[in-house]
Design a protein around this motif. Structure first.
Motif, PDB file in Angstrom:
ATOM      1  N   VAL A 178       0.835  -1.197  -0.056  1.00 16.06           N
ATOM      2  CA  VAL A 178      -0.073   0.077  -0.484  1.00 16.06           C
ATOM      3  C   VAL A 178       0.494   1.006  -0.460  1.00 16.06           C
ATOM      4  N   VAL A 179       1.062   2.342  -0.881  1.00 19.02           N
ATOM      5  CA  VAL A 179       1.274   3.657  -0.788  1.00 19.02           C
ATOM      6  C   VAL A 179       0.142   4.775  -0.651  1.00 19.02           C
ATOM      7  N   GLU A 180       0.672   4.793   0.319  1.00 17.91           N
ATOM      8  CA  GLU A 180      -0.688   5.754   1.392  1.00 17.91           C
ATOM      9  C   GLU A 180       0.350   7.165   0.890  1.00 17.91           C
ATOM     10  N   GLY A 181      -0.803   8.339   0.589  1.00 15.21           N
ATOM     11  CA  GLY A 181       0.281   9.451  -0.243  1.00 15.21           C
ATOM     12  C   GLY A 181      -1.026  10.788   0.082  1.00 15.21           C
ATOM     13  N   ASP A 182      -0.958  12.529   0.432  1.00 16.27           N
ATOM     14  CA  ASP A 182      -1.657  13.149   0.238  1.00 16.27           C
ATOM     15  C   ASP A 182      -0.946  13.850  -0.268  1.00 16.27           C
ATOM     16  N   ILE A 183      -1.556  15.227  -1.233  1.00  8.35           N
ATOM     17  CA  ILE A 183      -1.409  15.975  -1.711  1.00  8.35           C
ATOM     18  C   ILE A 183      -0.945  17.629  -1.362  1.00  8.35           C
ATOM     19  N   LYS A 184       0.158  17.676  -0.714  1.00 12.26           N
ATOM     20  CA  LYS A 184       0.125  18.754   0.832  1.00 12.26           C
ATOM     21  C   LYS A 184       0.003  20.091   0.058  1.00 12.26           C
ATOM     22  N   GLY A 185      -0.987  20.588   1.114  1.00 12.40           N
ATOM     23  CA  GLY A 185      -1.457  22.059   0.239  1.00 12.40           C
ATOM     24  C   GLY A 185      -2.109  22.352  -0.604  1.00 12.40           C
ATOM     25  N   CYS A 186      -2.748  20.440  -1.298  1.00  7.95           N
ATOM     26  CA  CYS A 186      -4.056  20.941  -2.058  1.00  7.95           C
ATOM     27  C   CYS A 186      -4.812  21.755  -2.812  1.00  7.95           C
ATOM     28  N   PHE A 187      -5.290  22.723  -1.969  1.00 12.32           N
ATOM     29  CA  PHE A 187      -6.284  23.341  -1.877  1.00 12.32           C
ATOM     30  C   PHE A 187      -5.797  24.481  -2.053  1.00 12.32           C
ATOM     31  N   GLN A 235     -11.523  29.599   0.356  1.00 15.04           N
ATOM     32  CA  GLN A 235     -12.132  28.554   1.941  1.00 15.04           C
ATOM     33  C   GLN A 235     -13.487  29.052   2.221  1.00 15.04           C
ATOM     34  N   GLY A 236     -13.922  27.356   1.882  1.00 13.61           N
ATOM     35  CA  GLY A 236     -15.255  27.202   2.749  1.00 13.61           C
ATOM     36  C   GLY A 236     -16.277  27.861   1.855  1.00 13.61           C
ATOM     37  N   GLY A 237     -15.802  27.912   0.438  1.00 16.52           N
ATOM     38  CA  GLY A 237     -16.549  27.969  -0.974  1.00 16.52           C
ATOM     39  C   GLY A 237     -17.523  26.545  -0.588  1.00 16.52           C
ATOM     40  N   ILE A 238     -18.548  26.691  -1.661  1.00 17.15           N
ATOM     41  CA  ILE A 238     -19.715  25.512  -1.787  1.00 17.15           C
ATOM     42  C   ILE A 238     -19.077  25.296  -3.100  1.00 17.15           C
ATOM     43  N   LEU A 239     -18.177  26.018  -4.230  1.00 13.34           N
ATOM     44  CA  LEU A 239     -17.674  25.382  -5.098  1.00 13.34           C
ATOM     45  C   LEU A 239     -16.157  24.621  -5.048  1.00 13.34           C
ATOM     46  N   SER A 240     -15.990  25.114  -4.198  1.00 12.53           N
ATOM     47  CA  SER A 240     -14.318  24.810  -3.700  1.00 12.53           C
ATOM     48  C   SER A 240     -14.003  23.314  -4.076  1.00 12.53           C
ATOM     49  N   PRO A 241     -14.852  21.770  -3.222  1.00 13.56           N
ATOM     50  CA  PRO A 241     -14.528  20.854  -3.473  1.00 13.56           C
ATOM     51  C   PRO A 241     -15.358  20.039  -4.734  1.00 13.56           C
ATOM     52  N   LEU A 242     -16.498  20.693  -6.085  1.00 15.98           N
ATOM     53  CA  LEU A 242     -15.931  21.228  -7.364  1.00 15.98           C
ATOM     54  C   LEU A 242     -14.814  21.130  -7.702  1.00 15.98           C
ATOM     55  N   LEU A 243     -14.799  22.053  -7.626  1.00 19.37           N
ATOM     56  CA  LEU A 243     -13.528  22.839  -8.379  1.00 19.37           C
ATOM     57  C   LEU A 243     -11.318  21.550  -8.004  1.00 19.37           C
ATOM     58  N   ALA A 244     -11.953  21.766  -6.924  1.00 21.39           N
ATOM     59  CA  ALA A 244     -10.819  20.810  -6.151  1.00 21.39           C
ATOM     60  C   ALA A 244     -10.535  19.359  -7.082  1.00 21.39           C
ATOM     61  N   ARG A 282      -9.289   7.021  -4.015  1.00 19.87           N
ATOM     62  CA  ARG A 282      -9.504   8.833  -3.925  1.00 19.87           C
ATOM     63  C   ARG A 282     -10.311   9.178  -2.817  1.00 19.87           C
ATOM     64  N   TYR A 283     -10.103  10.348  -2.002  1.00 23.56           N
ATOM     65  CA  TYR A 283     -10.597  11.495  -0.689  1.00 23.56           C
ATOM     66  C   TYR A 283     -10.190  12.603  -0.634  1.00 23.56           C
ATOM     67  N   ALA A 284     -10.882  13.095  -1.844  1.00 25.61           N
ATOM     68  CA  ALA A 284     -10.417  14.970  -2.033  1.00 25.61           C
ATOM     69  C   ALA A 284      -7.899  14.491  -1.855  1.00 25.61           C
ATOM     70  N   ASP A 285      -7.781  15.021  -1.447  1.00 26.75           N
ATOM     71  CA  ASP A 285      -6.298  15.348  -1.494  1.00 26.75           C
ATOM     72  C   ASP A 285      -5.496  13.926  -1.152  1.00 26.75           C
ATOM     73  N   THR A 307       7.610  11.290 -10.237  1.00 34.16           N
ATOM     74  CA  THR A 307       8.281  11.374 -12.134  1.00 34.16           C
ATOM     75  C   THR A 307       7.490  12.308 -12.340  1.00 34.16           C
ATOM     76  N   ASP A 308       6.793  10.719 -12.960  1.00 35.31           N
ATOM     77  CA  ASP A 308       5.581  11.497 -13.666  1.00 35.31           C
ATOM     78  C   ASP A 308       4.772  12.869 -14.067  1.00 35.31           C
ATOM     79  N   ILE A 309       3.952  12.869 -12.328  1.00 33.25           N
ATOM     80  CA  ILE A 309       3.171  13.805 -11.938  1.00 33.25           C
ATOM     81  C   ILE A 309       3.805  14.891 -11.711  1.00 33.25           C
ATOM     82  N   VAL A 310       5.407  14.940 -11.153  1.00 35.24           N
ATOM     83  CA  VAL A 310       5.789  15.799 -11.469  1.00 35.24           C
ATOM     84  C   VAL A 310       6.006  16.771 -12.187  1.00 35.24           C
ATOM     85  N   GLY A 311       6.608  15.658 -13.306  1.00 36.11           N
ATOM     86  CA  GLY A 311       6.758  15.946 -14.762  1.00 36.11           C
ATOM     87  C   GLY A 311       5.719  16.515 -15.940  1.00 36.11           C
TER      88      GLY A 311
END
Length: 311
Positions: A178-187, A235-244, A282-285, A307-311
């Protein structure tokens, strides 16, 4: 909602049925025409029925008890006449193109670990406009999102990700690494230019794009000081989760192209070669990659994915 008489309630229900039918038509078109770009959408945001439905949804949320920087909250919109005045005024602004969102009020909420997390409080008016945009865009993008995404989507929850892990991490399926991760400071670090380019893949109406861009750059008000928002979702925006989710859909597509769309034959061939396969949830970030290859191969796939994602 409408308490005066049954006739008013019936009218409201019929109008809501019309909204749902419109949303269903968007979803069908998006499913059958993956390359289609939707135009002439802004008139729906200006519709009194859409604004009323969005207002009722916003006011039904406990968060509407807290006012934004304009100091208007749910208690100021209790009566039908107050709601009617609000709807007429907002509709006039939207139709005239004079609507401008206001900065989001920021508060800091204590966390269990002693730290604090920021809480954004938009005005009720801005929440309503964001809700109309969500009503408009969600049926379209729900037709594009992959099954591996479970965060902030209708009919999905964290248990969907947990259930996948429980069914795959077994001696029979052998997804034991299992590779577990989160995208730091995503939002906070969503790049506006990239996000808007992704939205344009499905939305042709320039007025809708401009409205979203204005909301992204609305800024934050904290302790009487205004802070610009050059990146991130409100922050706190109703639309923000969909945009993310629109933004992070590109991450899901990377996995799909590399692993998700493999046929059973291709997966079996990889297993015989000792390569193994990979499942994403995936659940959000936050995300988990389940691998059924060797430990060394899983580590290699992890490095390769970075590497692929950063590239």
């Amino acid at each position: 909602m409408y308490e005066a008489d049954g006739k008013s309630k019936g009218t409201f229900c019929r109008r809501m049925d019309d909204i749902r039918k419109t949303q269903e038509s968007f979803a069908r078109k998006a499913q059958t025409q993956p390359e289609h770009r939707f135009g002439d959408l802004y008139h729906l945001i200006c519709s009194a029925d859409w604004i009323r439905f969005a207002l009722e949804k916003v006011l039904s949320n406990p968060g509407s008890r807290t006012a934004g920087i304009d100091k208007i909250s749910r208690r100021d919109l209790k009566e039908e006449e107050q709601k009617a005045v609000f709807i007429r005024a907002l509709r006039a602004e939207l139709k005239a193109g004079t609507y401008r969102p206001q900065p989001v009020k920021r508060r800091w909420i204590p966390k269990a670990n002693g730290k604090q997390r920021p809480l954004g409080i938009p005005t009720v008016k801005d929440r309503v406009v964001q809700m109309t945009l969500k009503m408009l865009l969600e049926p379209i993008w729900e037709s594009d999102f992959l099954g591996c995404s479970n965060g902030f989507r209708p009919g999905r929850r964290t248990m969907d990700s947990i259930s996948l892990c429980r069914s795959r991490i077994t001696t029979q399926n052998k997804y034991l690494w299992v590779v577990e991760g989160d995208i730091k400071g995503c939002f906070d670090h969503v790049q506006h230019e990239i996000l808007l380019r992704l939205v344009k893949q499905r939305v042709q109406d320039k007025r809708v794009i401009t409205l979203i861009e204005t909301m992204l750059k609305v800024g934050i008000m904290e302790n009487g000081l205004f802070l610009h928002t050059e990146e991130g979702t409100p922050q706190g925006g109703i639309l923000s989760p969909l945009l993310a989710n629109i933004y992070l859909h590109q991450f899901d597509l990377w996995w799909w192209e590399k692993y998700g769309k493999l046929t059973l034959y291709e997966k079996a061939k990889r297993r015989r070669a000792g390569i193994g396969n990979c499942i994403l949830t995936r659940y959000a970030d936050d995300f988990i990659l389940l691998c059924n290859g060797s430990k060394n191969r899983s580590r290699k796939d992890k490095r390769g994915s970075q590497t692929d994602i950063v590239g």
